[in-house]
Enzyme design. Structure first.
Site, PDB file in Angstrom:
ATOM      1  N   GLY A   1      60.304  36.055 113.099  1.00 56.84           N
ATOM      2  CA  GLY A   1      61.123  36.192 111.907  1.00 56.84           C
ATOM      3  C   GLY A   1      62.567  35.943 112.239  1.00 56.84           C
ATOM      4  N   VAL A   2      63.357  35.735 111.176  1.00 53.20           N
ATOM      5  CA  VAL A   2      64.789  35.477 111.310  1.00 53.20           C
ATOM      6  C   VAL A   2      65.504  36.458 110.397  1.00 53.20           C
ATOM      7  CG1 VAL A   2      66.645  33.816 111.039  1.00 53.20           C
ATOM      8  CG2 VAL A   2      64.410  33.052 111.832  1.00 53.20           C
TER       9      VAL A   2
ATOM     10  N   ASP B   1      67.421  53.834 106.059  1.00 57.82           N
ATOM     11  CA  ASP B   1      67.018  52.509 105.595  1.00 57.82           C
ATOM     12  C   ASP B   1      65.497  52.405 105.554  1.00 57.82           C
ATOM     13  OD1 ASP B   1      67.352  49.980 104.639  1.00 57.82           O
ATOM     14  OD2 ASP B   1      67.693  49.064 106.599  1.00 57.82           O
TER      15      ASP B   1
END
Length: 1105
Positions: free
Chosen positions: A726-727, A843
């Site tokens: 992933g990025v 978060d």
């Protein structure tokens, strides 16, 4: 006339002779001379014999000398002879023998048994001695000896017989004319034996002169040299105290009675030798070498008085001979005698050979020196100097000094050799004298003390010539002093020139150094401005980096001034020469002295010019010029820069020390925990003692290996990239495998430092690292390694192949209530595990909840997590921050509008109280709690708000506060009481609706103050929270192979290339990386990384060795 003065051998014709004989007869009847016997050296005091038979001891006060009779002008002094006593008085009680000595004459008996009438008149009250030789020792027991031993002007020869005999008391035998008692003792009290006869004279001299008759043995002891005396000195009064111990005793410059008698009889020819009228020739005072024919007699010696008064201190001279007197210890500093050593000037002209002469009648000349003439031992011939008659017009004190040269030391030395040596010395002196007259004197010539030349005349030099010679000597000394001063001045000028050259050289070195430092500062300034511009372009609202921690206060005083031309000090004003590092910053000092200018170490040798001005020194890097380094490759240079010592702020020191101490304590606790866990497992299994010992040894070995591995440096080359996962906004996540453990896969998260710094995410990255390193439970993704390089930060974590919950939500759309209950129960356990570690995730969202291959969840992405630590606070990492800055959401902002602000102590107390609250606006607005958005302070309850929002999204299919923009979403969250609606078409159960209402509520009414409140809700009925991970998950992700990444969203290749860490230049963060300290203590390595235990709870997890 006294009856004893009858004529013996004829009566004189004139009246003067008759009176002289009458006086002599009176002397003979008044005195009796004692003799020193050769064998008996006992001394008998001289006494008076009075008419009444009483004998009075003759004390030193009675040792008087009679005033000599004034001889006629034509008379000349005769040599000392021994006068045998008349036959009429020899052997009688009143008779005695006359002895010429240095002490005096004593009378033992008087003719006819009575004292003459003139006895009182002839004995003065006090003896008048020569004041220059007054001594402290008593003189009653010592007689006159050779002046070579007691005079300062005598010879320094050491072959005198006085130094070879022991001391024995001497005596005089009264009435013993045959004794050899005339040999005088030495000044130091040594007894003497009569010396042997002198060597025979030259046979040629004997043929021309009548040989002297043999001297009888009795009178050999009376053969004496002349005693120094002056008849023109005024008498001095002797002190009444006891006399000194000097052996030199004079008769006030007068002759003793025996000398007077001998001189008078010789002048009148009253004692013809050998019964004939021929005059008996006494032994000459010199060793006669040469015939007696027509040779002119030698010139008379100079005046002894003048020589005594004109003596000077000895100085080095080319034509001087130092003649030292023996160190007898009797000359004191207050003595009036001549100093020793004495400079004796050698005459330039050759001396005439001594010729035998006939002693004619002449005017009386005072004898100035006397020495013993030995007749039994071979003694050197001593010099006798006779003072010439002073002219009537000039006084004796004004006569110049002329001292004759010393004769040869030994009589065996040939006279021809002596004459040749004297002639050669005279010729050399004459040539040198002419050379000195033709050329000016050089400064190397030592000053001359005495006169270097003697006129070839018999008369002494006049007063005018003496004054001219002295004036010439003074002029010569002045010239020499001037030349020496000129040489000294020239040397000083040369030294000043050398110092100026050294100063100029040092100034050039300093100028070159200052130029290099200015260039370096300009380059640093340009780089800093470029970085600041890039940072400003990336985030305009962000403040710039702070200046270097140490700054110099000199802005306009860095100009290099030329040094002052001093002799020794070099005053150079250079602001760059400060101590390294300057703590606090060194102020500019105009009087700073550069003592090491000549040894600064600069090797380039450049001759820089004087700089007019320079920029302010903002950072001191070094105190000496940077030496030239070898040209190395770029990789080596970069590696060298990594290890360069850099200056950091005190905050960096605080950060480093806190992290280091925290890690040390944590390592100890973990090691203790592993040990206790092993003991518990061995006790549970019941292993034998020997096996337990082996297990403990294996654990200790593992601990040692772990410590070694922690010190090993890690880099990305230790891992092999397999495929991207992933990025994100700060970097990417890649599937990797470790080179040495290919059977285990890892997910490596790479963050670019430049992006972290631009977006002020340093605190978040630090918090994520700490959470992942400390979290050692099954609800959190395990971190194995963390390390960094120049450009990136690396997190190597456990690979979770099932994807995230967001992907599952997208895939399924709406969860069934059983599936939602399972995942909400596991999320509740995961949040509780984070809270137990003392952190707040802040978060919690479906993107950060991962699903493993078994279908269970793990929390990840702790970038917004906080542990209420100052290192996790973003304000600490803000640029240009100081202690006076206050948070915009601090409680006392309200007081500024309504009234005065709280005091400093109140604000500090409120800040401490608010430490448990968070005031930062973080997280996704869809899942964030309203108190976080309002910045009114929040606790761990904010995470349970996010759990309620996730449950709503699972059952309804969308977030509760969905909006078109984040700002609208934020407004809906703040007004949650109006905007939170559960649609009836969702058909949620009563328990699910109640749990959503209880979790999405105000902070004071929200569930989650304890995890049991949430677990005890009716929605979780039938859920076993103690064994959640052992239960079978309702959803098992599909994994085709170990490297399958199909459960994750596909990665955009364009995004991947733009965020590829290998394509970054690294120049964006090179300067910031060197000065930033937030990444200290970032490296981490987990224990037992090669053998992972199965998923178990903390209480059941065994320790595998």
């Amino acid at each position: 006339m006294h009856p004893a003065g009858e004529k013996r051998g004829g009566r004189p014709n004139d009246k003067y002779t008759a009176e002289a004989l009458e006086s002599i007869k009176q002397d003979l009847t008044r005195f009796e001379v004692q003799n020193n016997h050769r064998n008996n050296q006992n001394y008998t005091p001289l006494r008076y014999t009075a008419t009444n038979g009483r004998n009075d001891a003759l004390t030193p006060d009675y040792h008087h000398a009679k005033q000599p009779m004034e001889p006629p002008p034509s008379a000349s002094p005769a040599p000392d002879v021994v006068i045998p006593p008349p036959p009429a008085i020899v052997g009688q009680p009143g008779a005695g023998s006359i002895s010429v000595s240095g002490v005096g004459v004593g009378v033992v008996g008087v003719a006819n048994g009575r004292v003459p009438k003139m006895m009182t008149a002839l004995m003065p009250n006090k003896l008048i001695r020569k004041p220059s030789i007054e001594r402290d020792t008593a003189s009653s027991h010592y007689l006159r000896c050779s002046p070579a031993l007691d005079s300062g002007a005598g010879s320094s020869r050491s072959d005198s017989p006085h130094s070879h005999h022991t001391h024995q008391p001497s005596s005089r035998t009264v009435g013993n004319p045959g004794g050899n008692g005339g040999f005088s003792p030495s000044p130091s009290g040594f007894s003497e034996v009569a010396p042997p006869a002198p060597p025979p004279r030259n046979p040629t001299a004997c043929s021309a002169a009548t040989p002297p008759p043999p001297v009888p043995p009795t009178s050999q002891a009376y053969v004496k040299r002349r005693s120094p005396a002056l008849n023109n000195r005024p008498p001095a009064i002797a002190p009444p105290t006891q006399r000194g111990n000097s052996p030199v005793i004079t008769q006030n410059g007068l002759k003793n009675p025996q000398q007077q008698l001998t001189q008078q009889l010789k002048s009148l020819n009253l004692y013809p030798g050998g019964g004939s009228g021929a005059v008996v020739e006494p032994p000459p005072p010199y060793l006669i070498q040469g015939g007696a024919g027509g040779a002119a007699p030698p010139p008379p010696p100079p005046s002894y008085t003048a020589s005594m008064q004109s003596r000077q201190s000895p100085t080095q001279s080319q034509q001087s001979d130092y003649r030292k007197s023996p160190s007898s210890g009797i000359y004191s500093a207050t003595s009036a005698g001549s100093p020793s050593p004495i400079t004796v000037s050698l005459p330039p002209a050759p001396l005439a050979k001594p010729q035998p002469r006939v002693y004619q009648a002449r005017s009386q000349q005072p004898i100035i020196m006397q020495s013993v003439k030995s007749t039994q031992v071979q003694k050197p011939v001593l010099q006798t100097a006779v003072a010439p008659q002073s002219p009537s017009s000039a006084s004796a004190s004004n006569s110049p000094v002329h001292v004759l040269a010393a004769p040869p030391s030994y009589p065996q030395k040939s006279a021809a050799v002596v004459q040749q040596q004297q002639q050669a010395a005279a010729a050399a002196h004459q040539q040198q004298h002419q050379h000195q007259q033709s050329k000016p004197p050089t400064p190397t010539t030592p000053p001359l003390v005495g006169l270097n030349s003697k006129p070839n005349c018999l008369e002494p030099p006049s007063y005018a010539k003496s004054m001219q010679a002295k004036a010439a000597t003074v002029v010569q000394q002045q010239q020499q002093q001037q030349q020496q001063q000129q040489q000294v001045q020239q040397q000083q000028v040369q030294q000043q020139q050398q110092q100026q050259q050294q100063q100029l050289q040092a100034l050039r070195v300093l100028q070159a150094q200052a130029q290099r430092e200015r260039d370096q500062r300009e380059r640093d300034q340009r780089e800093r401005e470029r970085d600041q511009q890039k940072l400003a372009n990336g985030n305009p609202g962000r403040q710039m980096l702070p200046p270097p921690p140490y700054q110099s206060n000199n802005n306009n005083n860095s100009e290099i001034k030329p040094p002052s031309c001093n002799n020794n000090n070099i005053q150079i004003s250079n602001s760059n020469l400060a101590t390294t590092p300057p703590i606090p910053p060194a102020k500019y000092n105009n009087n700073s002295s550069n003592t090491g200018a000549n040894s600064s170490g600069g090797s380039n040798g450049s001759t820089g010019t004087t700089a007019s001005s320079s920029t302010s020194c903002k950072k001191i890097k070094h105190a000496s010029p940077i030496p030239e380094r070898k040209k190395i490759s770029k990789e080596k240079e970069e590696e060298r820069k990594e290890f360069r010592i850099r200056q950091y702020s005190p905050q960096a020191f605080k950060f480093f020390m806190e992290q280091h101490i925290e890690n040390v304590i944590k390592s100890y606790r973990q090691r203790t925990y592993r040990k206790n866990q092993l003991e518990k497992e061995m006790h549970k299994v019941g292993l034998p003692d020997q096996t337990q010992i082996e297990m403990r040894k294996m654990l200790n070995q593992k601990e040692s290996n772990y410590i070694r591995l922690k010190r090993a440096k890690m880099d990305k080359s230790m891992f092999v990239k397999l495929k991207p996962i992933g990025v994100g906004a700060f970097g990417e996540v890649t599937l990797v495998s470790k080179i040495d453990t290919s059977n285990h896969l890892y997910a490596m998260k790479t963050l670019r430092k430049a992006d972290v710094l631009k977006r002020n995410q340093v605190a978040h990255v630090k918090a994520e690292r700490d959470i992942l390193a400390e979290a050692d439970n099954n609800w959190v993704v395990k971190l194995y390694y963390s390390f960094q390089d120049k450009d990136n930060l690396y997190f190597v974590m456990d690979y979770i192949p099932g994807g995230d919950l967001m992907s599952l939500l997208i895939k399924l759309g709406i969860f069934e209530e059983e599936l939602a209950r399972f995942y909400i129960a596991e999320v509740t356990c995961a949040v509780d595990s984070v809270h137990k570690m003392g952190f707040i995730h802040r978060d919690i969202k479906p993107d950060n909840i991962l699903i493993d291959r078994d279908g269970h969840i793990k929390l990840t992405d702790f970038g917004l997590c906080t542990g209420f630590r100052w290192t996790h606070n973003s304000k600490y990492y803000q640029e240009n921050g100081n202690h006076s800055r206050q948070d915009s959401m601090e409680p006392w902002e309200e007081y500024s509008e309504n009234g005065p602000k709280p005091t400093v102590l109140e604000r500090r107390r409120m800040r401490d109280h608010q430490r448990v609250l968070a005031h930062s606006l973080v997280g996704t607005p869809n899942y964030i709690a309203p108190e976080v958005l309002e910045r009114s302070g929040y606790t761990q309850l904010c995470d349970y708000w996010s759990v309620g929002v996730i449950l709503y999204e699972m059952l309804v299919g969308q977030p509760p506060f969905l909006a078109n923009s984040p700002l609208e979403t934020q407004q809906k969250v703040i007004n949650w009481e109006k905007t939170l609606h559960i649609p009836p078409q969702a058909e949620l159960s009563r328990e699910a609706t109640d749990l959503i209402r209880r979790l999405c509520a105000s902070a004071d009414k929200r569930l989650g103050k304890s995890v049991d409140e949430v677990k005890s809700h009716d929605f979780f009925k039938g859920i076993d929270f103690a064994d959640m991970r052992k239960q079978k998950a309702p959803y098992i992700p599909e994994i085709k192979h170990p490297t399958d990444t199909s459960n994750f969203d596909p990665v955009d290749p364009e995004k991947l290339r733009s965020n590829d860490s290998t394509m970054s230049s690294g120049d964006d963060v090179d300067q910031n990386d060197r000065t930033f300290h937030g990444f200290f203590e970032f490296t981490f390595r987990r224990f037992f990384d090669d053998k992972q235990p199965p998923d178990m709870t903390d209480d059941q997890a065994p320790v595998y060795v």
